[in-house]
Design an enzyme around this catalytic site. Structure first.
Site, mmCIF file in Angstrom:
data_model
loop_
_atom_site.group_PDB
_atom_site.id
_atom_site.type_symbol
_atom_site.label_atom_id
_atom_site.label_comp_id
_atom_site.label_asym_id
_atom_site.label_seq_id
_atom_site.Cartn_x
_atom_site.Cartn_y
_atom_site.Cartn_z
ATOM 1 N N GLY A 16 0.780 -1.237 0.000
ATOM 2 C CA GLY A 16 0.000 0.000 0.000
ATOM 3 C C GLY A 16 0.811 1.286 0.000
ATOM 4 N N MET A 94 -4.018 -7.305 -6.958
ATOM 5 C CA MET A 94 -3.498 -8.466 -7.689
ATOM 6 C C MET A 94 -4.613 -9.375 -8.223
ATOM 7 S SD MET A 94 -0.319 -7.869 -7.622
ATOM 8 C CE MET A 94 0.551 -9.368 -8.015
ATOM 9 N N LEU A 97 -9.412 -7.820 -13.539
ATOM 10 C CA LEU A 97 -10.830 -7.459 -13.505
ATOM 11 C C LEU A 97 -11.529 -7.882 -14.789
ATOM 12 C CD1 LEU A 97 -10.302 -3.955 -11.928
ATOM 13 C CD2 LEU A 97 -11.391 -5.918 -10.822
ATOM 14 N N ASN A 111 -4.778 2.444 -13.205
ATOM 15 C CA ASN A 111 -3.809 1.543 -12.558
ATOM 16 C C ASN A 111 -2.413 2.149 -12.657
ATOM 17 O OD1 ASN A 111 -2.798 -0.941 -11.438
ATOM 18 N ND2 ASN A 111 -2.174 -1.577 -13.491
ATOM 19 N N HIS A 113 1.570 0.899 -13.024
ATOM 20 C CA HIS A 113 2.341 -0.299 -13.381
ATOM 21 C C HIS A 113 3.832 0.051 -13.395
ATOM 22 C CE1 HIS A 113 3.117 -4.176 -15.248
ATOM 23 N NE2 HIS A 113 3.961 -3.554 -16.051
HETATM 24 C C1 GRF Z 1 3.615 -1.144 -7.383
HETATM 25 O O1 GRF Z 1 4.902 -1.396 -7.880
HETATM 26 C C2 GRF Z 1 2.656 -0.928 -8.535
HETATM 27 O O2 GRF Z 1 3.254 -0.333 -9.645
HETATM 28 C C3 GRF Z 1 2.232 -2.333 -8.871
HETATM 29 O O3 GRF Z 1 2.149 -2.997 -7.633
HETATM 30 C C4 GRF Z 1 3.018 -2.364 -6.700
HETATM 31 C C5 GRF Z 1 2.177 -1.992 -5.531
HETATM 32 O O4 GRF Z 1 2.957 -1.460 -4.488
HETATM 33 N N1 GRF Z 1 0.991 -2.337 -9.608
HETATM 34 P P1 GRF Z 1 2.245 -0.794 -3.242
HETATM 35 O O5 GRF Z 1 1.315 -1.841 -2.639
HETATM 36 O O6 GRF Z 1 1.496 0.418 -3.724
HETATM 37 O O7 GRF Z 1 3.347 -0.429 -2.297
#
Ligand code: GRF
Length: 208
Positions: A16, A94, A97, A111, A113
């Site tokens: 998070g 994770m 959808l 999102n 990424h």
């Molecule tokens: C991040 O690297 C984001 O880009 C990917 O998942 C990770 C989540 O990290 N989709 P966090 O839970 O926000 O620390």
């Protein structure tokens, strides 16, 4: 009467840190928004604790309680609709959808990424970038469509790859940029600053 705040839902599964960046941006008044719901599919996601610490509503929705993915998503849709959410921010969520969910919130799901899409979609992307030998990577904020990590790109940040990098050091360097561009992209959406032409997203010029 003050106008209603822009309502965000943040969907999480883990640490998070991006959620935290959004919370901090709201608290610093960079984002004129409120987080109306933090939803996790993982019971002990640290993101839930972060939300609770800031007095935000958090929900763990257990996928095991639903026999079909569609039923789980139907429940998510209902929950998000009762909260009149304006924008759904996936932040390390994770789960892929499905069509119904994406259609229910068409154009309202984004999102973050950790690569420069369309390079390296999916999982373990820092490893993939290192293996491939690219000299720059970065992160991408994009709209979510049915193709995994395939929606229209809103913002990207470029990060250099150093010769002595491993997945962790690269991931840390990218994460710093994630925490900057995710709130920036959310702000552009709240302020209605984006223009669309096909899958190209640009920022409106002042004259518009
Ligand atoms: C991040 O690297 C984001 O880009 C990917 O998942 C990770 C989540 O990290 N989709 P966090 O839970 O926000 O620390």
């Amino acid at each position: 009467m003050p106008s209603e705040k822009f309502k965000l839902a943040v969907l999480v599964s883990g640490r998070g840190s991006n959620l935290q960046a959004i919370i901090d941006s709201i608290e610093k008044k960079y984002l004129p928004a409120e987080i109306s719901l933090i939803l996790s599919n993982v019971p002990d996601a640290y993101a839930l604790q972060r939300g609770k610490k800031h007095g935000l509503e958090t929900v763990f929705l257990d996928p095991k309680k639903f026999s079909k993915r569609d039923d789980y998503e139907k429940h998510m849709i209902e929950l998000l609709q009762t909260k009149s959410i304006d924008l759904i921010c996936l932040a390390g969520f994770m789960r892929i959808l499905g069509k119904n969910f994406i259609e229910a919130f068409s154009g309202k799901i984004i999102n973050i990424h950790p690569s420069l899409l369309p390079a390296f979609p999916g999982l373990n992307v820092q490893e993939k970038a290192l293996e491939h030998g690219v000299k720059f990577s970065g992160c991408t904020v994009h709209f979510v469509n049915e193709e995994v990590d395939g929606g229209a790109i809103i913002l990207q940040a470029v990060v250099p790859i150093h010769d002595d990098d491993d997945a962790q050091s690269l991931s840390d360097r990218i994460l710093e940029q994630e925490h900057i561009i995710y709130p920036e992209a959310i702000r552009l959406i709240i302020e209605d600053k984006l223009e669309f032409s096909g899958r190209r997203v640009t920022q409106k010029t002042k004259e518009n």
